[in-house]
Design a protein around this motif. Sequence first.
Motif, PDB file in Angstrom:
ATOM      1  N   ASN A  53       0.862  -1.181   0.000  1.00  0.00           N
ATOM      2  CA  ASN A  53       0.000   0.000   0.000  1.00  0.00           C
ATOM      3  C   ASN A  53       0.894   1.226   0.000  1.00  0.00           C
ATOM      4  OD1 ASN A  53       0.545  -1.140   2.713  1.00  0.00           O
ATOM      5  ND2 ASN A  53      -0.448   0.694   3.481  1.00  0.00           N
ATOM      6  N   PHE A  54       0.416   2.283  -0.686  1.00  0.00           N
ATOM      7  CA  PHE A  54       1.228   3.495  -0.806  1.00  0.00           C
ATOM      8  C   PHE A  54       0.519   4.630  -0.067  1.00  0.00           C
ATOM      9  CE2 PHE A  54       2.716   6.793  -4.229  1.00  0.00           C
ATOM     10  CZ  PHE A  54       3.543   7.384  -3.310  1.00  0.00           C
ATOM     11  N   LYS A  55      -0.466   5.274  -0.682  1.00  0.00           N
ATOM     12  CA  LYS A  55      -1.192   6.370  -0.014  1.00  0.00           C
ATOM     13  C   LYS A  55      -2.307   5.819   0.872  1.00  0.00           C
ATOM     14  CE  LYS A  55       0.843   9.703  -2.439  1.00  0.00           C
ATOM     15  NZ  LYS A  55       1.706  10.742  -1.883  1.00  0.00           N
ATOM     16  N   SER A  56      -2.716   4.612   0.583  1.00  0.00           N
ATOM     17  CA  SER A  56      -3.825   4.003   1.320  1.00  0.00           C
ATOM     18  C   SER A  56      -3.304   3.350   2.603  1.00  0.00           C
ATOM     19  CB  SER A  56      -4.469   2.949   0.412  1.00  0.00           C
ATOM     20  OG  SER A  56      -5.695   2.528   0.921  1.00  0.00           O
ATOM     21  N   ASP A 115      -4.175   0.590  -2.586  1.00  0.00           N
ATOM     22  CA  ASP A 115      -4.651   1.861  -3.170  1.00  0.00           C
ATOM     23  C   ASP A 115      -5.654   1.605  -4.288  1.00  0.00           C
ATOM     24  OD1 ASP A 115      -2.342   4.196  -2.369  1.00  0.00           O
ATOM     25  OD2 ASP A 115      -1.775   2.100  -2.216  1.00  0.00           O
ATOM     26  N   GLY A 163      -0.217   4.390 -12.845  1.00  0.00           N
ATOM     27  CA  GLY A 163       0.582   4.769 -11.680  1.00  0.00           C
ATOM     28  C   GLY A 163       1.918   5.318 -12.106  1.00  0.00           C
ATOM     29  N   GLU A 166       8.902   8.308  -2.774  1.00  0.00           N
ATOM     30  CA  GLU A 166       8.194   9.226  -3.671  1.00  0.00           C
ATOM     31  C   GLU A 166       9.052  10.424  -4.074  1.00  0.00           C
ATOM     32  OE1 GLU A 166       4.561  10.688  -1.933  1.00  0.00           O
ATOM     33  OE2 GLU A 166       3.938  11.647  -3.797  1.00  0.00           O
ATOM     34  N   THR A 168      -1.838   3.359  -8.779  1.00  0.00           N
ATOM     35  CA  THR A 168      -2.624   4.126  -7.798  1.00  0.00           C
ATOM     36  C   THR A 168      -4.021   4.507  -8.303  1.00  0.00           C
ATOM     37  OG1 THR A 168      -1.491   6.080  -8.627  1.00  0.00           O
ATOM     38  CG2 THR A 168      -0.673   5.144  -6.545  1.00  0.00           C
ATOM     39  N   GLU A 169      -4.238   4.398  -9.604  1.00  0.00           N
ATOM     40  CA  GLU A 169      -5.560   4.747 -10.162  1.00  0.00           C
ATOM     41  C   GLU A 169      -6.155   3.506 -10.805  1.00  0.00           C
ATOM     42  OE1 GLU A 169      -6.682   7.838  -9.739  1.00  0.00           O
ATOM     43  OE2 GLU A 169      -4.753   8.319  -8.803  1.00  0.00           O
TER      44      GLU A 169
END
Length: 322
Positions: free
Chosen positions: A152-155, A191, A257, A278, A292-293
């Motif tokens: 997981n990155f931003k999540s 994410d 991503g 990042e 991420t999307e």
Amino acid sequence: MKRKVIIDCDPGIDDSLALMLALKSEELDVLGITVCSGNVPAKIGAKNAIKVLDICDRKDIPVYIGEEVPLVRELITAQDTHGDDGVGDNNYPDIEGVEPKNGGVEFIVNTLKNEKDVSIIALAPLTNIAKALKLDKDAFANIDEFVTMGGNFKSNGNCSPVAEFNYWVDPHAADYVYKNMPVKIHMIGLDVTRKIVLTPNILEFMSRLGNEKMYNFIKEITRFYIDFHWKQEGIIGCVINDPLAIAYFMDRSICSGKEYFVEIEEEGKAIGMTIVDEFDFYKKEKNALVLTEVDAEKTMKMFMNKIFINNEELIEAMGGNL
Ligand code: BDR
Ligand code: CA
């Protein structure tokens, strides 16, 4: 041309759905399924993989048991999430006459050595993959692509505020794989997978798509998962992580991503955390494409189109309700 893949997994409710998607996709040539311990001990997971092969009429595909414990940590399973049997405690019987083989790690190495353009889609802790890399890193020189559901990155995490289950179960294996895989790693983490929610509405829709055997299996195995999600996260429906890795492998427009240097924390409070550089602090070569999307509707439509064939128009019409 079909793409050759090995699917490494720990079935697992969402692993089972991912296997169904892969087995029903004519774009893929599934050379073998390797299982390691994760959601359930590897021997149970391998039996579950055979149940899915049976449902999909693909018992010709070999299933291999791989590593039964993580590299360093003690095994912690997710039987609270997936059921003691790994597929929602439905007393679904073992399939007679088909046994999993031993030697999952050797199967991975030998396949990479003997076949060209093989990709690996890993839906489990990375123990088998790390062991295979340790056994024969040269074999990986031939790998086409490597996709992992994990991290997981931003999540936020799902095992701690910062850690996702697959990397948390075997952080040493995950870190080893990120540092030694000779090709860029496609990271399908929470994410993007958190957006793939199988709702009662979608299940109800599936019941009308004309394949009772598939629908009943999906409904039965996800019941336990839906109850867990309600208790744990207060949502109606269940997040189905693993099928997204298969969908993305077949259609790159599903996720997007950016490339980063990624490593996994092996110790302490943040054990299992995915560290994504990042801002390029370390100036290290980017080893991963972190997705991420995601187009969740497209993913769900693909899942249904592959599994409930011949209903493309109906599935298209469902559109906004997904
Ligand atoms: C991952 O953990 C397992 O419980 C699922 O099968 C998925 O691979 C999600 O964190
Ligand atoms: Ca899994």
